[in-house]
Scaffold this motif. Structure first.
Motif, PDB file in Angstrom:
ATOM      1  N   GLN A 188      -3.467   2.733  -1.485  1.00  0.00           N
ATOM      2  CA  GLN A 188      -3.284   1.396  -1.427  1.00  0.00           C
ATOM      3  C   GLN A 188      -1.802   0.907  -1.405  1.00  0.00           C
ATOM      4  O   GLN A 188      -1.058   1.858  -1.331  1.00  0.00           O
ATOM      5  CB  GLN A 188      -3.696   0.794  -2.829  1.00  0.00           C
ATOM      6  CG  GLN A 188      -5.034   0.746  -3.466  1.00  0.00           C
ATOM      7  CD  GLN A 188      -5.054   0.334  -4.724  1.00  0.00           C
ATOM      8  OE1 GLN A 188      -4.260   0.377  -5.477  1.00  0.00           O
ATOM      9  NE2 GLN A 188      -6.530   0.387  -5.186  1.00  0.00           N
ATOM     10  N   PRO A 189      -1.442  -0.334  -0.604  1.00  0.00           N
ATOM     11  CA  PRO A 189      -0.404  -0.822  -0.359  1.00  0.00           C
ATOM     12  C   PRO A 189       0.485  -0.576  -1.614  1.00  0.00           C
ATOM     13  O   PRO A 189      -0.151  -1.012  -2.566  1.00  0.00           O
ATOM     14  CB  PRO A 189      -0.350  -2.086   0.075  1.00  0.00           C
ATOM     15  CG  PRO A 189      -1.734  -2.328   0.461  1.00  0.00           C
ATOM     16  CD  PRO A 189      -2.479  -1.200  -0.198  1.00  0.00           C
ATOM     17  N   THR A 190       1.818  -0.325  -1.706  1.00  0.00           N
ATOM     18  CA  THR A 190       2.722   0.055  -2.849  1.00  0.00           C
ATOM     19  C   THR A 190       2.729  -1.401  -4.060  1.00  0.00           C
ATOM     20  O   THR A 190       2.359  -0.829  -4.873  1.00  0.00           O
ATOM     21  CB  THR A 190       4.163   0.282  -2.311  1.00  0.00           C
ATOM     22  OG1 THR A 190       3.909   1.367  -1.436  1.00  0.00           O
ATOM     23  CG2 THR A 190       5.018   0.367  -3.763  1.00  0.00           C
ATOM     24  N   GLU A 191       2.677  -2.580  -3.323  1.00  0.00           N
ATOM     25  CA  GLU A 191       2.739  -3.455  -4.026  1.00  0.00           C
ATOM     26  C   GLU A 191       1.307  -3.761  -5.040  1.00  0.00           C
ATOM     27  O   GLU A 191       1.409  -4.391  -5.910  1.00  0.00           O
ATOM     28  CB  GLU A 191       3.154  -4.799  -3.415  1.00  0.00           C
ATOM     29  CG  GLU A 191       2.013  -5.283  -2.500  1.00  0.00           C
ATOM     30  CD  GLU A 191       2.240  -4.538  -0.974  1.00  0.00           C
ATOM     31  OE1 GLU A 191       1.560  -4.845  -0.140  1.00  0.00           O
ATOM     32  OE2 GLU A 191       2.972  -3.855  -0.749  1.00  0.00           O
ATOM     33  N   GLN A 192       0.347  -3.123  -4.604  1.00  0.00           N
ATOM     34  CA  GLN A 192      -0.946  -3.309  -5.228  1.00  0.00           C
ATOM     35  C   GLN A 192      -1.140  -2.287  -6.073  1.00  0.00           C
ATOM     36  O   GLN A 192      -2.195  -2.151  -7.161  1.00  0.00           O
ATOM     37  CB  GLN A 192      -1.921  -3.085  -4.080  1.00  0.00           C
ATOM     38  CG  GLN A 192      -1.916  -4.471  -3.127  1.00  0.00           C
ATOM     39  CD  GLN A 192      -3.245  -4.509  -2.292  1.00  0.00           C
ATOM     40  OE1 GLN A 192      -4.153  -3.761  -2.574  1.00  0.00           O
ATOM     41  NE2 GLN A 192      -3.085  -5.333  -1.355  1.00  0.00           N
TER      42      GLN A 192
END
Length: 637
Positions: A188-192
């Protein structure tokens, strides 16, 4: 329940009366026929027989109808959660599939003991790639797990060997699922990525048989957050966090943030009494988030994940800091984007939420550090540190089954997150080599290490050579020694496998699973254990025993005596050797009886002799029942 049975009986009577009047059961309405065929007394065989009577009854018992749905849900209630309410489903097909899965799983589990039985317990021996057989069956995974749970939840004193291997397979299958979830999470994207979700995945992987879910953990944290809101309401009834339901809505006002942290500290450390575990710091339970919530105790990183998650739910953004030897959180006191370490307050979740300056952080560890150590880190780096802590605990272990398992689990997690770490790849290869498991996988790991770092050629070459020798040895296994009590060299052996014993000096309770006519340990072990101080020294029978405390020991005959009040031995390896606890002794499984073919008769004789020594008035009902059981076993031998 009694009311339901009475009602069913009345309906049955009504049905008989009706049939006698009309001479035709099939004239009954479909709903009533379905109701009758769902009586608890009817099993799937009965339904099959009924459906074969005529087309009318066959149609009533069709696969998508209520009759087979009832049969399916009554027999396998744990599987109901996999179906939506009122879902249209071919229940007959589901029933047949689940039934066939159960037969295949049981056959596979039963075959494992014959192929992987060993006399050496507590060495972390795992069945390795044999588990792949379960996966290769291509059956619905939830059916496989349900059958394994069915085996594990049956009579706890019987089918011990079956349960022993069912538990290992279930452990493996759940871990494979969790690894897949972890890989999805890391993609997943880091911010998620949520530190809490990552911590739950680590917890689940190390405790695959525990009931740990992200939903249950989140609910417990929500409950703590609600308590903090109540405290915050006392401080500031109009605080915006009291109206916020979305955790992504952050409060920008520093004073309002300060009020949130005050409320959080008051609830966590004063009201709920959370604390850092200073007395038992290296206990792995401190790293598992479900245990932190249960015991209200943790280490800096686990308490920080909890604190950071709660703060976010209350509208305050905190960042994890990979500070050496003491994990911290940081709280920005300037507009976002600053990287000056003096623009942050550092929060010590291990130290009851104490707020520190950058200089005060150094006092925690007793030396200065560079500014890099004050930087915020990603969720992936948080997980690496958390798993690294568990890995170090495993390396500090005592070389028993438990520490080896923790070391294996933490290495699996670490290398899933960071697959190219040569140091830990080499450690994993050495661990598998030491335990004698998965030699083919050892070769794959070594090949990967060689590709990453050719300078490791020496260490890799040594392990490759000895692993190939191990694989060759597996192709020509040595036939295990059969020990007969009647052999002249075994005449001094007094006790037999399955007997529950007590150690005269140490006082521990144990069960015998093997013996030698003389001590077979090295001279170094003999000297260390002071065997020479025994009256017969090493020149007497010695017994392999499973001890109540979970250890495995090698005890001299003169130090053992049959237990006057036999009891179950709560050792994790009991199922490897015994199939049943029979009140007064353990019954050796087929594999152990093959090694010691004359021991079970001797065990039964010893136990019966002990009962005969007792006066008739002292024999309890349970003991009398056990004596009857022994007599039955004698007759069947």
């Amino acid at each position: 329940m009694a009311t339901s049975v009475a009602r069913a009986e009345q309906l049955s009577l009504n049905g008989i009366i009706y049939e006698s009047q009309t001479k035709k059961l099939t004239d009954l309405p479909t709903e009533l026929l379905e109701y009758i065929l769902c009586f608890p007394v009817l099993k799937h065989v009965d339904v099959c027989n009924v459906s074969c009577c005529c087309k009318r009854l066959h149609d009533v018992c069709h696969g998508r109808g209520k009759v087979w749905e009832h049969q399916y849900k009554i027999r396998w209630p744990r599987l109901q959660r996999f179906y939506r309410q009122n879902e249209s489903c071919d229940w007959l097909r589901e029933y047949i599939t689940r039934h066939r899965v159960g037969i295949q799983i049981r056959r596979t589990v039963e075959s494992i003991s014959k192929r992987f039985f060993t006399e050496v317990p507590c060495v972390g021996q795992v069945l390795g790639d044999s588990f792949a057989e379960i996966e290769s069956l291509g059956m619905p995974e939830h059916f496989c797990e349900d059958e394994l749970l069915f085996i594990l939840n049956s009579d706890k004193r019987k089918s011990l060997t079956l349960k022993y291997y069912a538990k290992k397979i279930l452990y493996f299958l759940r871990q494979q699922n969790i690894l897949r979830s972890l890989k999805t999470f890391l993609g997943q994207p880091t911010e998620q990525q949520s530190a809490l979700e990552g911590a739950v995945l680590v917890d689940q992987y190390c405790n695959p048989l525990a009931d740990v879910t992200l939903e249950s953990i989140s609910q417990q944290i929500d409950d703590v957050a609600e308590k903090a809101k109540k405290m915050l309401r006392i401080k500031n009834p109009s605080h915006p966090s009291l109206r916020v339901t979305n955790s992504d809505c952050m409060t920008e006002d520093f004073e309002l943030q300060r009020q949130v942290l005050w409320a959080l500290n008051a609830v966590l450390y004063e009201q709920l009494q959370y604390k850092g575990n200073e007395c038992d710091y290296y206990n792995p339970l401190n790293s598992y988030i479900h245990q932190v919530l249960l015991r209200r105790t943790g280490i800096p990183i686990s308490l920080s994940v909890l604190y950071m998650t709660l703060a976010r739910k209350l509208g305050v953004q905190l960042e994890p800091v990979n500070f050496p030897n003491h994990f911290l959180l940081r709280w920005c006191q300037r507009p976002r984007g600053s990287e000056d370490i003096y623009d942050f307050v550092y929060i010590d979740a291990f130290g009851k939420g104490k707020q520190l300056t950058a200089k005060e952080c150094e006092y925690l560890i007793g030396h200065q550090v560079t500014a890099d150590y004050y930087s915020a880190i990603s969720t992936t780096e948080v997980l690496l540190r958390m798993v690294g802590n568990l890995l170090n605990i495993g390396k500090r272990g005592e070389g028993n089954e438990k520490s080896y398992q923790l070391l294996r689990d933490s290495l699996d997690l670490y290398l899933t997150i960071n697959p190219d770490n040569v140091q830990y790849l080499l450690l994993q290869a050495r661990l598998y080599f030491h335990l004698g498991i998965w030699p083919e996988k050892v070769l794959d790991i070594l090949q990967h290490i060689q590709a990453l770092d050719p300078s490791q050629h020496g260490a890799v070459g040594y392990l490759v050579q000895h692993t190939l020798e191990h694989i060759q040895h597996k192709k020509h296994p040595v036939t295990p020694e059969v020990k007969r009590r009647s052999a002249p060299e075994h005449l001094e052996v007094q006790y037999s496998v399955g007997l529950i014993m007590k150690h005269k000096r140490s006082g521990y309770n144990c069960v015998i699973y093997g013996w030698d006519p003389k001590c077979t340990m090295s001279q170094e072990w003999i000297n260390t254990m002071r065997v020479h101080q025994l009256s017969s020294g090493a020149n007497q029978p010695f017994y392999n025993v499973l001890v109540q405390d979970g250890t495995c020991r090698y005890a001299a005959q003169e130090n053992l005596e049959p237990h006057s009040a036999p009891l179950e031995i709560g050792h994790p390896e009991v199922g490897r050797y015994f199939s049943e606890f029979a009140e007064t002794h353990y019954v050796a499984n087929e594999e152990l009886q093959t090694r010691y073919p004359e021991d079970m008769r001797e065990t039964l004789g010893t136990v019966q002799e002990l009962y005969h020594r007792m006066t008739p008035g002292s024999v309890s009902r349970n003991e009398a029942s056990a004596s009857d059981q022994m007599s039955h076993q004698f007759k069947s031998m």
